[in-house]
Design an enzyme around this catalytic site. Structure first.
Site, PDB file in Angstrom:
ATOM      1  N   GLU A  92      -2.800 -40.167  30.592  1.00  0.00           N
ATOM      2  CA  GLU A  92      -3.334 -39.067  31.378  1.00  0.00           C
ATOM      3  C   GLU A  92      -2.278 -38.008  31.705  1.00  0.00           C
ATOM      4  O   GLU A  92      -2.533 -36.812  31.630  1.00  0.00           O
ATOM      5  CB  GLU A  92      -3.991 -39.622  32.657  1.00  0.00           C
ATOM      6  CG  GLU A  92      -4.498 -38.584  33.641  1.00  0.00           C
ATOM      7  CD  GLU A  92      -5.427 -37.531  33.045  1.00  0.00           C
ATOM      8  OE1 GLU A  92      -6.137 -37.810  32.060  1.00  0.00           O
ATOM      9  OE2 GLU A  92      -5.405 -36.386  33.550  1.00  0.00           O
ATOM     10  N   PRO A  99     -18.878 -15.552  58.765  1.00  0.00           N
ATOM     11  CA  PRO A  99     -19.168 -15.895  60.150  1.00  0.00           C
ATOM     12  C   PRO A  99     -17.952 -16.080  61.057  1.00  0.00           C
ATOM     13  O   PRO A  99     -18.103 -16.235  62.258  1.00  0.00           O
ATOM     14  CB  PRO A  99     -19.937 -17.212  60.024  1.00  0.00           C
ATOM     15  CG  PRO A  99     -19.475 -17.794  58.742  1.00  0.00           C
ATOM     16  CD  PRO A  99     -19.136 -16.658  57.842  1.00  0.00           C
ATOM     17  N   ASP A 141     -15.260  -4.838  63.550  1.00  0.00           N
ATOM     18  CA  ASP A 141     -16.102  -5.148  64.707  1.00  0.00           C
ATOM     19  C   ASP A 141     -15.475  -6.148  65.642  1.00  0.00           C
ATOM     20  O   ASP A 141     -14.491  -6.785  65.327  1.00  0.00           O
ATOM     21  CB  ASP A 141     -17.398  -5.782  64.199  1.00  0.00           C
ATOM     22  CG  ASP A 141     -18.415  -4.736  63.835  1.00  0.00           C
ATOM     23  OD1 ASP A 141     -18.223  -3.579  64.224  1.00  0.00           O
ATOM     24  OD2 ASP A 141     -19.399  -5.102  63.166  1.00  0.00           O
ATOM     25  N   LYS A 184     -18.519  -3.224  69.502  1.00  0.00           N
ATOM     26  CA  LYS A 184     -19.409  -2.892  70.607  1.00  0.00           C
ATOM     27  C   LYS A 184     -19.546  -4.111  71.490  1.00  0.00           C
ATOM     28  O   LYS A 184     -20.206  -5.068  71.116  1.00  0.00           O
ATOM     29  CB  LYS A 184     -20.781  -2.482  70.063  1.00  0.00           C
ATOM     30  CG  LYS A 184     -20.772  -1.093  69.499  1.00  0.00           C
ATOM     31  CD  LYS A 184     -22.002  -0.816  68.707  1.00  0.00           C
ATOM     32  CE  LYS A 184     -21.858  -1.372  67.302  1.00  0.00           C
ATOM     33  NZ  LYS A 184     -22.958  -1.081  66.425  1.00  0.00           N
ATOM     34  N   GLY A 200     -20.396 -11.577  59.287  1.00  0.00           N
ATOM     35  CA  GLY A 200     -21.513 -12.134  58.516  1.00  0.00           C
ATOM     36  C   GLY A 200     -21.770 -11.327  57.267  1.00  0.00           C
ATOM     37  O   GLY A 200     -20.854 -11.003  56.520  1.00  0.00           O
ATOM     38  N   ASP A 201     -23.042 -10.979  57.071  1.00  0.00           N
ATOM     39  CA  ASP A 201     -23.430 -10.142  55.940  1.00  0.00           C
ATOM     40  C   ASP A 201     -23.725  -8.740  56.475  1.00  0.00           C
ATOM     41  O   ASP A 201     -24.380  -8.603  57.510  1.00  0.00           O
ATOM     42  CB  ASP A 201     -24.694 -10.738  55.295  1.00  0.00           C
ATOM     43  CG  ASP A 201     -25.140  -9.909  54.117  1.00  0.00           C
ATOM     44  OD1 ASP A 201     -24.744 -10.232  52.994  1.00  0.00           O
ATOM     45  OD2 ASP A 201     -25.862  -8.905  54.331  1.00  0.00           O
ATOM     46  N   THR A 211     -23.840 -15.038  55.947  1.00  0.00           N
ATOM     47  CA  THR A 211     -24.459 -14.659  57.208  1.00  0.00           C
ATOM     48  C   THR A 211     -24.374 -15.812  58.221  1.00  0.00           C
ATOM     49  O   THR A 211     -24.239 -16.979  57.844  1.00  0.00           O
ATOM     50  CB  THR A 211     -25.915 -14.202  56.965  1.00  0.00           C
ATOM     51  OG1 THR A 211     -26.391 -13.571  58.148  1.00  0.00           O
ATOM     52  CG2 THR A 211     -26.833 -15.351  56.582  1.00  0.00           C
ATOM     53  N   ALA A 212     -24.440 -15.472  59.523  1.00  0.00           N
ATOM     54  CA  ALA A 212     -24.227 -16.466  60.575  1.00  0.00           C
ATOM     55  C   ALA A 212     -25.217 -17.631  60.483  1.00  0.00           C
ATOM     56  O   ALA A 212     -24.864 -18.766  60.792  1.00  0.00           O
ATOM     57  CB  ALA A 212     -24.308 -15.809  61.949  1.00  0.00           C
ATOM     58  N   MET A 248     -28.602 -13.243  68.032  1.00  0.00           N
ATOM     59  CA  MET A 248     -28.572 -12.555  69.333  1.00  0.00           C
ATOM     60  C   MET A 248     -29.667 -13.084  70.256  1.00  0.00           C
ATOM     61  O   MET A 248     -30.360 -12.319  70.916  1.00  0.00           O
ATOM     62  CB  MET A 248     -28.747 -11.041  69.116  1.00  0.00           C
ATOM     63  CG  MET A 248     -27.607 -10.432  68.331  1.00  0.00           C
ATOM     64  SD  MET A 248     -27.867  -8.696  67.894  1.00  0.00           S
ATOM     65  CE  MET A 248     -28.851  -8.825  66.415  1.00  0.00           C
TER      66      MET A 248
END
Ligand code: SAH
Length: 473
Positions: free
Chosen positions: A22, A226, A249, A271, A303-304, A332-333, A384
């Site tokens: 091997e 995420p 963000d 935000k 996320g997305d 995404t989350a 959310m």
């Protein structure tokens, strides 16, 4: 430096690998990536090597090894797996003056094999002189992430066009051509699978004698995933490294920003819920301004970018100002949260429908009718939602969802701060409050089909198997 990195020319040169097991097969695989002629020296061969001999990809020397077999070689690998045999073969190869690598015996090695990032003909070799193989692997992963899989093909294309560029362009224009090819539109087109487009752009620039001046203003809406930095896509990392400016963000992990070029500008436009520090139209205006300044812009979203990310509003503002927008998807989350608690968003025969919805809408908009979506056979993934858990639970109950339906709440999924709460529709609001789960958090609710057959929901909210129902639906 005790060792010095060099790239050896391998075309038509002999490489001898001593050993038939091997370890030898591993070295053989590595050498078959090159254009060398491989000779295996062994009395017996394991299956893979025997197959390669049968296919005439390698030669097999099965007699007792002599000095001569090791003469006139580019490299000799000794990999019998037996220390005594390795030492004897090493002595023979030494007499032949070969450059030798003895597997797992650094003291006997003239040459060490590096960790390799292979984008042939672009090859990155990483060595630590045997001090820290784990570190070498980590560095390799970082480099793998930053070089798109098809980069080698672009380099090869550039290689084929070098002569025609040299004939038609001044040296200064050639330099800016190749800078543009590898950091501008051609690389982007090539990396996203539009190879013909990339070739056409480069050939047109060579014909014109210069790279297009204005390669600026491309904006990418990039999904960061995420939370954890190894959940961004390779394309996302690529865009971060090309970016002159990055707007990011609140939920973006610092580790992800480290993947960007050191001198890229980073602008926080997060935000914090309830504040109006960064109204969307101001973010839109900043993106347009940066694109107008000719910067390569990344708008990095958690996320997305296409899921509850207001990406559409940003793309519209940019399109109106005449800028092309590229969307780079992300995990995404909902997917991150489910994976992080070992669950699946759909399961054949139980949940065939996945609904992504939000617990918080624009002020004045009617809330989604969650209960109507949570039909048997459905998984509801609520973004959310924790701030409005009581309202959601009430809506579900009003639609007849059973109070004991299981609810999974995952806060800060895929991050070191992850929290998980298993509760029920009846108790979700009070449990979320008690456990102090706050955003970012996902609420996942599954309403499985019963026994794999069609279900009806009876008054009172219980989901029952039609076959066992007291009456037919
Ligand atoms: N574009 C994002 C969603 C943005 S909306 C995506 O595709 O995932 C913001 C909401 O996403 C948060 O309120 C939370 O519900 C969810 N979210 C984002 N990151 C999360 C994480 N790491 N864990 C749990 N929920 C998360």
């Amino acid at each position: 430096m005790k060792t010095f990195p060099m790239f050896l020319t391998m075309t038509d040169r002999r490489v001898v690998i001593a050993g038939g097991g091997e370890q030898a097969a591993q070295k053989c695989r590595l050498m078959l990536k090159t254009e060398a002629r491989v000779v295996i020296v062994a009395t017996e061969l394991e299956d893979e090597l025997a197959g390669l001999v049968a296919a005439q990809r390698i030669d097999w020397y099965r007699d007792r090894p002599t000095v001569g077999i090791f003469a006139d070689t580019a490299l000799v690998f000794i990999a019998t797996g037996c220390k005594g045999a390795d030492a004897a073969l090493h002595a023979l190869a030494k007499v032949a003056g070969a450059l030798i690598n003895v597997v797992d015996q650094p003291a006997l090695c003239d040459a060490l094999t590096p960790s390799i990032v292979d984008r042939d003909p672009v090859v990155v070799a990483i060595g630590t002189e045997g001090t820290a193989p784990v570190l070498a692997r980590q560095i390799k992963t970082r480099i793998e992430e930053s070089l798109e899989p098809r980069l080698g093909d672009l380099a090869a294309l550039a290689g084929r066009l070098r002569t025609s560029a040299a004939q038609r362009m001044t040296p200064a224009n050639r330099r800016s051509l190749w800078r543009w090819v590898f950091s501008g539109a051609p690389r982007l087109s090539h990396a996203t699978g539009q190879e013909r487009d990339a070739a056409r752009q480069i050939k047109q620039a060579i014909e014109a004698g210069r790279a297009p001046l204005d390669d600026a203003g491309l904006v990418s809406l990039v999904g960061a995933g995420p939370g954890s930095r190894d959940l961004i896509t390779l394309r996302g990392v690529q865009r971060l490294q090309e970016a002159d400016i990055i707007f990011y963000d609140r939920l973006i992990d610092d580790g992800i920003l480290e993947l960007a070029r050191r001198d890229a500008e980073r602008v926080y436009v997060g935000k914090t819920p309830g504040t109006t520090a960064w109204p969307q139209d101001r973010i839109n205006a900043l993106l347009v301004l940066a694109a107008r300044q000719g910067k390569r812009v990344v708008r990095l979203k958690c996320g997305d970018p296409g899921v509850f990310g207001r990406g559409a509003e940003e793309a519209a503002a940019l399109a109106e100002a005449g800028f092309a927008v590229e969307i780079v998807p992300g995990v995404t989350a909902a997917a991150g949260a489910a994976a992080s608690i070992g669950q699946f968003l759909t399961t054949r025969g139980q949940t065939d429908t996945l609904v992504l919805t939000t617990g918080t809408c624009r002020a004045g908009d009617a809330a989604p009718d969650w209960g109507q979506y949570l039909r048997p056979g459905t998984t509801l993934a609520l973004y959310m939602g924790v701030g409005n858990a009581a309202g959601i639970a009430q809506n579900l109950r009003n639609a007849g969802v059973a109070g004991n339906t299981v609810v999974e709440v995952v806060g800060s999924a895929c991050t070191p701060d992850q929290v998980q709460l298993s509760t029920t529709v009846l108790n979700m609001a009070s449990d979320i409050k008690r456990a102090k789960v706050s955003n970012p958090a996902m609420i996942l609710i599954r309403s499985p089909k019963v026994s794999g057959v069609a279900c009806v929901r009876l008054d009172g909210g219980a989901v029952v198997d039609v076959a066992k129902a007291p009456f037919a639906a």
